[in-house]
Write a protein that holds these residues in place. Sequence first.
Motif, short mmCIF file in Angstrom:
data_model
loop_
_atom_site.label_atom_id
_atom_site.label_comp_id
_atom_site.label_asym_id
_atom_site.label_seq_id
_atom_site.Cartn_x
_atom_site.Cartn_y
_atom_site.Cartn_z
N ALA A 85 55.54 79.96 -13.79
CA ALA A 85 55.26 80.83 -14.93
C ALA A 85 54.64 80.08 -16.12
N LYS A 86 55.01 78.83 -16.29
CA LYS A 86 54.51 77.94 -17.34
C LYS A 86 54.65 78.52 -18.76
N PRO A 87 55.86 78.98 -19.13
CA PRO A 87 56.06 79.44 -20.51
C PRO A 87 56.34 78.27 -21.46
N LEU A 88 56.49 78.58 -22.74
CA LEU A 88 57.00 77.64 -23.73
C LEU A 88 56.29 76.28 -23.75
N TYR A 89 55.01 76.29 -23.89
CA TYR A 89 54.19 75.08 -24.02
C TYR A 89 53.98 74.30 -22.73
N ILE A 90 54.51 74.78 -21.62
CA ILE A 90 54.32 74.06 -20.37
C ILE A 90 52.84 74.05 -19.99
N ARG A 91 52.15 75.19 -20.16
CA ARG A 91 50.73 75.25 -19.81
C ARG A 91 49.92 74.27 -20.68
N ARG A 92 50.29 74.14 -21.92
CA ARG A 92 49.58 73.19 -22.81
C ARG A 92 49.70 71.76 -22.34
N ALA A 93 50.82 71.43 -21.75
CA ALA A 93 51.06 70.06 -21.29
C ALA A 93 50.06 69.66 -20.21
N GLU A 94 49.52 70.64 -19.48
CA GLU A 94 48.52 70.34 -18.46
C GLU A 94 47.24 69.76 -19.06
N ASP A 96 44.22 67.75 -11.23
CA ASP A 96 45.46 68.41 -10.81
C ASP A 96 45.32 69.09 -9.45
N SER A 97 44.91 68.34 -8.47
CA SER A 97 44.74 68.84 -7.10
C SER A 97 46.05 69.39 -6.55
N PRO A 98 46.00 70.47 -5.78
CA PRO A 98 47.23 70.99 -5.16
C PRO A 98 47.82 70.03 -4.13
N ARG A 99 47.05 69.04 -3.70
CA ARG A 99 47.59 68.03 -2.80
C ARG A 99 48.63 67.14 -3.49
N VAL A 100 48.50 67.02 -4.79
CA VAL A 100 49.41 66.17 -5.56
C VAL A 100 50.71 66.95 -5.79
N VAL A 101 51.78 66.47 -5.17
CA VAL A 101 53.09 67.13 -5.30
C VAL A 101 54.17 66.20 -5.84
N GLY A 112 46.86 61.05 -15.29
CA GLY A 112 48.09 61.21 -14.55
C GLY A 112 49.21 61.85 -15.36
N TRP A 113 49.26 61.54 -16.65
CA TRP A 113 50.30 62.15 -17.49
C TRP A 113 50.10 63.65 -17.58
N GLY A 114 48.87 64.12 -17.60
CA GLY A 114 48.61 65.56 -17.62
C GLY A 114 49.07 66.25 -16.36
N VAL A 115 48.88 65.58 -15.22
CA VAL A 115 49.34 66.12 -13.95
C VAL A 115 50.86 66.23 -13.95
N MET A 116 51.52 65.23 -14.49
CA MET A 116 52.98 65.15 -14.43
C MET A 116 53.67 65.95 -15.55
N ALA A 117 53.05 66.03 -16.73
CA ALA A 117 53.74 66.53 -17.93
C ALA A 117 54.26 67.95 -17.79
N ASP A 118 53.48 68.85 -17.21
CA ASP A 118 53.95 70.24 -17.13
C ASP A 118 55.18 70.34 -16.24
#
Length: 148
Positions: A107-116, A68-73, A121-127
């Motif tokens: 903020a990544k509330p409500l399971y967003i952080r878990r999606a990471e 999950d590099s910060p370069r990936v946007v 690639g799906w982990g990068v995109m899911a959150d």
Amino acid sequence: MHRIIATGLSIGYIGRGGGTVAAAACCLGWYLAFSGGVDPLVAVLVTVIITDLGVWAADRVEPLWGEDSPRVVIDEIAGMCISLLFLPVTWATVFAGFVLFRFFDIAKPLYIRRAEGIPGGWGVMADDLLAGLYANVILQVAVQLFPL
């Protein structure tokens, strides 16, 4: 090609704040492309293509740049698209979508952080996709209650 896609046409190389810039660029593009009227099928197709390309590109750059590099946007761009699906395209809705999406993405509330935690690639995109979904639901309700 995967680096250009992952960085959102090189936006990711600007460093800190690249995700915000990518989301803002997506808002501008969405407004310019769809403000004259949006065919929902075209908007969904654009969002699906960006998401699929994002998963592919994130998978390819992860071994090079780390997890999950910060370069990936491209993930912010896909999430921003989801935020705006099936909504009237006005400056007010696009701006509100931007603010809500960035809130949920940061903020990544409500399971967003878990999606990471999803691998690859799906982990990068899911959150970001989930942040976009939450923003969209709130905007759908707001547009029904307070038509813009």
